[in-house]
Every structure is written in C-alpha cells, then in structure tokens.
Write an enzyme that holds these catalytic residues in place. Structure first.
Site, PDB file in Angstrom:
ATOM      1  N   CYS A   1       6.823  53.712  53.914  1.00 37.24           N
ATOM      2  CA  CYS A   1       6.272  52.899  52.809  1.00 37.24           C
ATOM      3  C   CYS A   1       4.812  53.257  52.557  1.00 37.24           C
ATOM      4  O   CYS A   1       4.363  53.300  51.406  1.00 37.24           O
ATOM      5  CB  CYS A   1       6.371  51.411  53.154  1.00 37.24           C
ATOM      6  SG  CYS A   1       8.044  50.846  53.413  1.00 37.24           S
TER       7      CYS A   1
HETATM    8  C1  BEZ Z   1       9.216  52.954  56.869  1.00 38.24           C
HETATM    9  O1  BEZ Z   1       8.709  52.564  55.830  1.00 38.24           O
HETATM   10  O2  BEZ Z   1       8.718  53.857  57.515  1.00 38.24           O
HETATM   11  C2  BEZ Z   1      10.466  52.336  57.396  1.00 38.24           C
HETATM   12  C3  BEZ Z   1      10.743  51.005  57.154  1.00 38.24           C
HETATM   13  C4  BEZ Z   1      11.891  50.455  57.669  1.00 38.24           C
HETATM   14  C5  BEZ Z   1      12.778  51.252  58.405  1.00 38.24           C
HETATM   15  C6  BEZ Z   1      12.505  52.596  58.599  1.00 38.24           C
HETATM   16  C7  BEZ Z   1      11.342  53.149  58.085  1.00 38.24           C
END
Ligand code: BEZ
Length: 211
Positions: free
Chosen positions: A45
């Site tokens: 994110c």
């Molecule tokens: C991420 O944004 O890195 C992420 C969020 C939830 C699960 C896996 C990755």
C-alpha cells in the site's frame, strides 16, 4: 450487491486527510478514481500511494481526481503519510478516506470475506463526470496495482465516450482504434476524416480521432 458498470457511484460523507468531504461534491464534474487499501503501514500500500502521488500530474491532465480509502482511522493515515513521503520520495497530494466503521468499504463492496473478513481488497472504481461507474478492478492484497494501466484505461474510457471507436488489445494512447460495429461503412468518411482501413467487414481501424 456489488457495483456494476453503469451503476450510480454511491455518495457518502467521510473524514479524509484533507478534511471532511461529501464524495459527489468533491468529485464535482471531474472524473474520479476511488481505490482501496487493505491497511495502513503495510508495504505494498505504501508503494501504491507513493506511485499515485508521483503520477498525480498525469491524472490531472486527464481531469481525474484521485482518492484512496483504508479502514484505519485518520490518526493512523496522518502518521503513515510521513512514511509514504519519506520512502516513496513523494509529497502526498490527494486525500485518503478514514473508514474505521467500514461504511465506504461496505457501500462499495470492498471487503471480500473469502479473501479477508476484516480488510478491504485492492478495489479500483473509475467514475465518470456523470457519476456512473465506468470501470472496476479488484486485486488481492499481495498484488500491487499498475497505475500506468489505470491511466491507459482512462485514456480509452475518455476516448470511447467521445468518439464511435473502441480500443483493441494492448492499445496505447496514440495508436489506431477500432470503429464500433454500429457505424455503417457509408458513415465512416464523415465520422473519421483521417481515414480508415477494413481488415474484415467487422474489423475496421481508424487513426485515433483526437490526436
Ligand atoms: C501490503 O500492503 O503490503 C499488504 C497488505 C495486506 C496483505 C499483504 C500485503
């Protein structure tokens, strides 16, 4: 029920990192992209928000406003923004909705319980100036989105809204377009003065009309 293409993009009011908004008022007459994030302080994110911040000029050129949503509270978003700015070499320049009650996530069906019962998947909604849903995309949490592809799709959506054309596989802005099947051969010279070529009676190309 899931939102489908052509549906009205539902309105809501919410707190964001740029103040409280009424979504439809905030959109005004612009195109919009509303995209969800599973959670704050997560690696993928962080890269996505930084990518959009660094590409904001490209969205603006196309008259598209960007807004993100995550089910964490405003205080978390504010703390996270400094990490995004630091690690992605950007300055966050569009709002992130704080959705701790999951009101927006529920309205837009961004929680897919068989994927995760708590967090949103990576949804994308492209919304037209008529406030209708023009495109939806859903990615799982572990796969970051390609925002160049989203710009490419917006180019196609905006072009095909204006002209009687469609865009072929892997089309990029500037390449030849397909004349839509509803256009009769006799109408082509007036509608497409740049010319056309017929490969099959149903497969007719023309140079991109707005280039
Ligand atoms: C991420 O944004 O890195 C992420 C969020 C939830 C699960 C896996 C990755």
């Amino acid at each position: 029920m899931a939102l489908r293409l052509g549906d009205d993009a539902p309105n809501f009011t919410a707190d964001t990192t740029e103040g409280r908004i009424d979504f439809h008022q905030w959109l005004g007459n612009s195109w919009g992209i509303l995209f969800s994030h599973p959670a704050d302080f997560t690696p993928v994110c962080t890269t996505e928000l930084g990518a959009v911040a660094n590409m904001k000029g490209e969205f603006e050129k196309r008259g598209v406003k960007c807004i993100a949503v995550s089910v964490d509270p405003l205080s978390a978003h504010i703390g996270w923004i400094s990490d995004i700015n630091e690690t992605q070499r950007c300055t966050m320049n569009f709002p992130i909705i704080a959705d701790p009650t999951r009101a927006v996530a529920t309205l837009y069906d961004m929680i897919h319980p068989n994927a995760d019962t708590t967090f949103t998947v990576r949804s994308v909604f492209v919304i037209g100036p008529d406030r209708k849903v023009k495109l939806t995309l859903t990615y799982p949490a572990a796969t970051g989105r390609n925002f160049h592809e989203i710009l490419r799709v917006i180019d196609s959506l905006q072009l095909t809204a204006r002209f009687k054309v469609a865009t072929p596989a892997n089309w990029e802005n500037g390449q030849d377009c397909i004349i839509t099947p509803a256009v009769k051969d006799a109408e082509i010279p007036a509608l497409f003065p740049k010319g056309s070529r017929q490969v099959k009676p149903y497969l007719r190309y023309t140079p991109q009309p707005n280039r």
